[in-house]
Design a protein around this motif. Structure first.
Motif, mmCIF file in Angstrom:
data_model
loop_
_atom_site.group_PDB
_atom_site.id
_atom_site.type_symbol
_atom_site.label_atom_id
_atom_site.label_comp_id
_atom_site.label_asym_id
_atom_site.label_seq_id
_atom_site.Cartn_x
_atom_site.Cartn_y
_atom_site.Cartn_z
ATOM 1 N N ALA A 30 35.098 25.056 -43.585
ATOM 2 C CA ALA A 30 36.108 26.198 -43.545
ATOM 3 C C ALA A 30 36.259 27.056 -44.731
ATOM 4 C CB ALA A 30 37.426 25.232 -43.383
ATOM 5 N N ALA A 31 35.724 26.651 -45.852
ATOM 6 C CA ALA A 31 35.541 27.397 -46.964
ATOM 7 C C ALA A 31 34.854 28.559 -46.968
ATOM 8 C CB ALA A 31 35.310 26.718 -48.467
ATOM 9 N N PHE A 32 33.744 28.627 -46.110
ATOM 10 C CA PHE A 32 32.817 29.700 -45.836
ATOM 11 C C PHE A 32 33.389 30.375 -44.455
ATOM 12 C CE2 PHE A 32 30.362 27.139 -48.706
ATOM 13 C CZ PHE A 32 29.929 28.552 -49.498
ATOM 14 N N GLY A 33 34.400 29.915 -43.820
ATOM 15 C CA GLY A 33 34.747 30.652 -42.473
ATOM 16 C C GLY A 33 33.822 30.021 -41.476
ATOM 17 N N LEU A 34 33.306 29.188 -41.367
ATOM 18 C CA LEU A 34 32.370 28.655 -40.427
ATOM 19 C C LEU A 34 33.011 27.474 -39.538
ATOM 20 C CD1 LEU A 34 29.137 27.989 -42.677
ATOM 21 C CD2 LEU A 34 29.636 29.964 -41.161
ATOM 22 N N PRO A 35 32.811 27.452 -38.347
ATOM 23 C CA PRO A 35 33.340 26.611 -37.295
ATOM 24 C C PRO A 35 32.844 25.381 -37.692
ATOM 25 C CG PRO A 35 31.458 27.796 -36.207
ATOM 26 C CD PRO A 35 31.504 28.282 -37.699
ATOM 27 N N ASP A 36 33.652 24.323 -37.067
ATOM 28 C CA ASP A 36 33.454 22.761 -37.339
ATOM 29 C C ASP A 36 31.892 22.307 -36.758
ATOM 30 O OD1 ASP A 36 35.628 22.511 -38.872
ATOM 31 O OD2 ASP A 36 36.883 21.508 -37.016
ATOM 32 N N ASP A 37 31.557 23.076 -35.694
ATOM 33 C CA ASP A 37 30.147 22.433 -35.192
ATOM 34 C C ASP A 37 28.893 23.556 -35.728
ATOM 35 O OD1 ASP A 37 31.002 24.887 -33.849
ATOM 36 O OD2 ASP A 37 30.684 24.378 -31.953
ATOM 37 N N TYR A 38 29.179 24.078 -36.640
ATOM 38 C CA TYR A 38 28.064 24.953 -37.371
ATOM 39 C C TYR A 38 26.779 24.401 -37.435
ATOM 40 C CZ TYR A 38 25.435 27.783 -40.233
ATOM 41 O OH TYR A 38 24.495 28.487 -40.978
ATOM 42 N N LEU A 39 26.831 23.006 -37.908
ATOM 43 C CA LEU A 39 25.591 22.457 -38.158
ATOM 44 C C LEU A 39 24.960 22.042 -36.776
ATOM 45 C CD1 LEU A 39 26.652 20.139 -41.194
ATOM 46 C CD2 LEU A 39 25.095 22.393 -41.164
ATOM 47 N N ASP A 40 25.529 21.592 -35.787
ATOM 48 C CA ASP A 40 25.154 21.357 -34.450
ATOM 49 C C ASP A 40 24.745 22.433 -33.831
ATOM 50 O OD1 ASP A 40 25.576 18.737 -35.031
ATOM 51 O OD2 ASP A 40 27.681 18.885 -34.354
ATOM 52 N N THR A 41 25.349 23.719 -33.988
ATOM 53 C CA THR A 41 25.104 24.922 -32.997
ATOM 54 C C THR A 41 24.054 25.735 -33.610
ATOM 55 O OG1 THR A 41 27.000 25.835 -33.557
ATOM 56 C CG2 THR A 41 26.853 24.558 -31.668
ATOM 57 N N GLU A 42 24.342 26.106 -34.863
ATOM 58 C CA GLU A 42 23.748 27.154 -35.657
ATOM 59 C C GLU A 42 22.413 26.442 -36.347
ATOM 60 O OE1 GLU A 42 23.748 30.552 -35.571
ATOM 61 O OE2 GLU A 42 25.265 30.396 -34.026
ATOM 62 N N GLY A 43 22.874 25.297 -37.159
ATOM 63 C CA GLY A 43 21.957 24.648 -38.084
ATOM 64 C C GLY A 43 21.866 25.367 -39.274
ATOM 65 N N GLY A 44 22.332 26.475 -39.288
ATOM 66 C CA GLY A 44 21.862 27.494 -40.521
ATOM 67 C C GLY A 44 20.257 27.800 -40.465
ATOM 68 N N ARG A 45 19.774 27.824 -41.778
ATOM 69 C CA ARG A 45 18.465 28.283 -41.809
ATOM 70 C C ARG A 45 17.471 27.059 -41.750
ATOM 71 N NH1 ARG A 45 17.117 33.144 -45.181
ATOM 72 N NH2 ARG A 45 19.049 34.318 -45.401
ATOM 73 N N TRP A 46 18.086 25.900 -41.534
ATOM 74 C CA TRP A 46 17.298 24.749 -41.440
ATOM 75 C C TRP A 46 16.908 24.367 -40.126
ATOM 76 C CZ3 TRP A 46 21.768 25.513 -44.443
ATOM 77 C CH2 TRP A 46 21.412 26.001 -45.884
#
Length: 66
Positions: free
Chosen positions: A49-65
């Motif tokens: 939330a501090a970065f304005g990302l959704p709760d499921d960011y790691l599951d859906t986007e995964g960032g650069r990783w």
């Protein structure tokens, strides 16, 4: 110095300055969780939330990783 993303590369959402209050809260929550007196999931959601990302960011986007 931040290097801009190329047109073929997605911009890094973690390169922005996070909300300082939410970031500080996430840090405290993570420290408590690691000490066995808190919830890691709650700390992660506060950090996202501090970065304005959704709760499921790691599951859906995964960032650069992903």
């Amino acid at each position: 110095m931040t290097i801009p993303a190329t047109t073929t590369e997605k911009a890094d959402p973690l390169a922005i300055k996070p909300d300082p209050n939410k970031a500080a809260s996430a840090c405290r929550q993570l420290i408590r969780a690691q000490a066995g007196r808190g919830n890691t999931e709650k700390a992660l959601n506060t950090a996202l939330a501090a970065f304005g990302l959704p709760d499921d960011y790691l599951d859906t986007e995964g960032g650069r990783w992903k």
